[in-house]
Motif scaffolding. Structure first.
Motif, PDB file in Angstrom:
ATOM      1  N   ALA A  15      51.709  -3.691  20.496  1.00  0.00           N
ATOM      2  CA  ALA A  15      51.243  -2.352  20.879  1.00  0.00           C
ATOM      3  C   ALA A  15      52.443  -1.611  21.459  1.00  0.00           C
ATOM      4  O   ALA A  15      53.138  -2.134  22.334  1.00  0.00           O
ATOM      5  CB  ALA A  15      50.128  -2.441  21.913  1.00  0.00           C
ATOM      6  N   LYS A  50      41.380  -1.873  15.913  1.00  0.00           N
ATOM      7  CA  LYS A  50      40.379  -0.848  16.177  1.00  0.00           C
ATOM      8  C   LYS A  50      40.938   0.129  17.200  1.00  0.00           C
ATOM      9  O   LYS A  50      41.590  -0.276  18.165  1.00  0.00           O
ATOM     10  CB  LYS A  50      39.097  -1.497  16.706  1.00  0.00           C
ATOM     11  CG  LYS A  50      38.020  -0.498  17.086  1.00  0.00           C
ATOM     12  CD  LYS A  50      36.665  -1.135  17.333  1.00  0.00           C
ATOM     13  CE  LYS A  50      36.594  -2.005  18.541  1.00  0.00           C
ATOM     14  NZ  LYS A  50      35.219  -2.436  18.866  1.00  0.00           N
ATOM     15  N   VAL A  51      40.663   1.403  16.988  1.00  0.00           N
ATOM     16  CA  VAL A  51      40.999   2.443  17.953  1.00  0.00           C
ATOM     17  C   VAL A  51      39.703   3.149  18.320  1.00  0.00           C
ATOM     18  O   VAL A  51      39.008   3.671  17.453  1.00  0.00           O
ATOM     19  CB  VAL A  51      42.003   3.469  17.372  1.00  0.00           C
ATOM     20  CG1 VAL A  51      42.350   4.516  18.416  1.00  0.00           C
ATOM     21  CG2 VAL A  51      43.257   2.791  16.857  1.00  0.00           C
ATOM     22  N   THR A  53      38.176   6.254  20.315  1.00  0.00           N
ATOM     23  CA  THR A  53      38.688   7.531  20.804  1.00  0.00           C
ATOM     24  C   THR A  53      37.611   8.325  21.527  1.00  0.00           C
ATOM     25  O   THR A  53      36.424   8.183  21.271  1.00  0.00           O
ATOM     26  CB  THR A  53      39.233   8.380  19.641  1.00  0.00           C
ATOM     27  OG1 THR A  53      38.185   8.570  18.680  1.00  0.00           O
ATOM     28  CG2 THR A  53      40.406   7.703  18.981  1.00  0.00           C
ATOM     29  N   ALA A  62      42.568   7.452  23.747  1.00  0.00           N
ATOM     30  CA  ALA A  62      42.377   6.384  22.766  1.00  0.00           C
ATOM     31  C   ALA A  62      42.615   5.038  23.436  1.00  0.00           C
ATOM     32  O   ALA A  62      43.545   4.882  24.233  1.00  0.00           O
ATOM     33  CB  ALA A  62      43.331   6.557  21.591  1.00  0.00           C
ATOM     34  N   ASP A  63      41.765   4.080  23.103  1.00  0.00           N
ATOM     35  CA  ASP A  63      41.913   2.695  23.556  1.00  0.00           C
ATOM     36  C   ASP A  63      42.070   1.817  22.316  1.00  0.00           C
ATOM     37  O   ASP A  63      41.398   2.024  21.307  1.00  0.00           O
ATOM     38  CB  ASP A  63      40.677   2.250  24.349  1.00  0.00           C
ATOM     39  CG  ASP A  63      40.526   3.033  25.639  1.00  0.00           C
ATOM     40  OD1 ASP A  63      41.422   2.921  26.498  1.00  0.00           O
ATOM     41  OD2 ASP A  63      39.528   3.761  25.781  1.00  0.00           O
ATOM     42  N   PHE A  64      42.949   0.816  22.393  1.00  0.00           N
ATOM     43  CA  PHE A  64      43.304  -0.010  21.245  1.00  0.00           C
ATOM     44  C   PHE A  64      42.811  -1.441  21.424  1.00  0.00           C
ATOM     45  O   PHE A  64      42.826  -1.987  22.527  1.00  0.00           O
ATOM     46  CB  PHE A  64      44.826  -0.011  21.077  1.00  0.00           C
ATOM     47  CG  PHE A  64      45.385   1.362  20.851  1.00  0.00           C
ATOM     48  CD1 PHE A  64      45.467   1.876  19.569  1.00  0.00           C
ATOM     49  CD2 PHE A  64      45.804   2.137  21.903  1.00  0.00           C
ATOM     50  CE1 PHE A  64      45.975   3.148  19.359  1.00  0.00           C
ATOM     51  CE2 PHE A  64      46.311   3.410  21.708  1.00  0.00           C
ATOM     52  CZ  PHE A  64      46.392   3.924  20.428  1.00  0.00           C
ATOM     53  N   TYR A  65      42.405  -2.042  20.296  1.00  0.00           N
ATOM     54  CA  TYR A  65      41.866  -3.399  20.295  1.00  0.00           C
ATOM     55  C   TYR A  65      42.357  -4.141  19.060  1.00  0.00           C
ATOM     56  O   TYR A  65      42.662  -3.532  18.039  1.00  0.00           O
ATOM     57  CB  TYR A  65      40.333  -3.371  20.251  1.00  0.00           C
ATOM     58  CG  TYR A  65      39.702  -2.611  21.382  1.00  0.00           C
ATOM     59  CD1 TYR A  65      39.287  -3.265  22.532  1.00  0.00           C
ATOM     60  CD2 TYR A  65      39.528  -1.230  21.305  1.00  0.00           C
ATOM     61  CE1 TYR A  65      38.703  -2.567  23.583  1.00  0.00           C
ATOM     62  CE2 TYR A  65      38.951  -0.525  22.350  1.00  0.00           C
ATOM     63  CZ  TYR A  65      38.544  -1.193  23.474  1.00  0.00           C
ATOM     64  OH  TYR A  65      37.977  -0.497  24.515  1.00  0.00           O
ATOM     65  N   ARG A  79      45.812   2.726  27.776  1.00  0.00           N
ATOM     66  CA  ARG A  79      45.052   3.896  27.323  1.00  0.00           C
ATOM     67  C   ARG A  79      46.051   4.979  26.931  1.00  0.00           C
ATOM     68  O   ARG A  79      47.030   5.220  27.632  1.00  0.00           O
ATOM     69  CB  ARG A  79      44.151   4.366  28.458  1.00  0.00           C
ATOM     70  CG  ARG A  79      43.123   5.345  28.032  1.00  0.00           C
ATOM     71  CD  ARG A  79      41.942   5.271  28.991  1.00  0.00           C
ATOM     72  NE  ARG A  79      40.754   5.328  28.207  1.00  0.00           N
ATOM     73  CZ  ARG A  79      39.834   6.266  28.358  1.00  0.00           C
ATOM     74  NH1 ARG A  79      39.948   7.160  29.312  1.00  0.00           N
ATOM     75  NH2 ARG A  79      38.779   6.283  27.579  1.00  0.00           N
ATOM     76  N   THR A  93      47.885  13.828  17.003  1.00  0.00           N
ATOM     77  CA  THR A  93      47.785  12.396  16.749  1.00  0.00           C
ATOM     78  C   THR A  93      47.192  12.170  15.365  1.00  0.00           C
ATOM     79  O   THR A  93      46.245  12.839  14.968  1.00  0.00           O
ATOM     80  CB  THR A  93      46.905  11.743  17.822  1.00  0.00           C
ATOM     81  OG1 THR A  93      47.492  12.001  19.099  1.00  0.00           O
ATOM     82  CG2 THR A  93      46.784  10.251  17.611  1.00  0.00           C
ATOM     83  N   PHE A  95      46.048   9.106  12.315  1.00  0.00           N
ATOM     84  CA  PHE A  95      45.682   7.723  12.057  1.00  0.00           C
ATOM     85  C   PHE A  95      46.229   7.357  10.687  1.00  0.00           C
ATOM     86  O   PHE A  95      46.033   8.095   9.719  1.00  0.00           O
ATOM     87  CB  PHE A  95      44.160   7.540  12.092  1.00  0.00           C
ATOM     88  CG  PHE A  95      43.573   7.863  13.432  1.00  0.00           C
ATOM     89  CD1 PHE A  95      43.481   6.882  14.399  1.00  0.00           C
ATOM     90  CD2 PHE A  95      43.144   9.145  13.734  1.00  0.00           C
ATOM     91  CE1 PHE A  95      42.960   7.165  15.651  1.00  0.00           C
ATOM     92  CE2 PHE A  95      42.621   9.444  14.981  1.00  0.00           C
ATOM     93  CZ  PHE A  95      42.526   8.449  15.935  1.00  0.00           C
TER      94      PHE A  95
END
Length: 120
Positions: A15, A50-51, A53, A62-65, A79, A93, A95
């Protein structure tokens, strides 16, 4: 950015962020600052990203997984405040899924699906 990075030491889930600084008068890029927030060893060949938003007014977060099985998700990185800036350029932003080599030609990415959904 969520990445799979392959190097001589193995494969990694990474990340990171990149911040672009612009010149005051000519809109030219004055510099780019990269920051790696997390690096996790990737033992297999499959990873899910996964994002999540929040596009509510004033939020744009946005949070990332990542997941190794597509069912159990682990947060990664920090975050992220998504920005939209039309004062110099019309951009915000984005994707995307892509593959690029940084040291030598080659490599590949196999995308089985890309899914976007809106949750109220």
């Amino acid at each position: 950015m969520l990445s799979v990075v392959a190097d001589k030491n193995g494969k990694w889930i990474v990340a990171s962020t990149s911040s672009v600084a612009f010149g005051d008068k000519n809109h030219a890029i004055a510099g780019v600052t990269d920051k790696e927030m997390a690096r996790i060893p990737l033992k297999g060949d499959i990873v899910h990203f996964k994002v999540a938003t929040d596009f509510n007014p004033g939020e744009d977060m946005a949070d990332f997984y990542y997941s190794l099985d597509g069912e159990n998700w682990t947060p990664i990185g920090e975050r992220f405040k998504m920005r939209f800036d039309f004062s110099r350029f019309f951009m915000g932003t984005r994707f995307a899924i892509y593959n690029y080599a940084t040291e030598s030609s080659g490599g590949m990415v196999d995308i089985d699906w890309f899914h976007a959904s809106v949750i109220d």
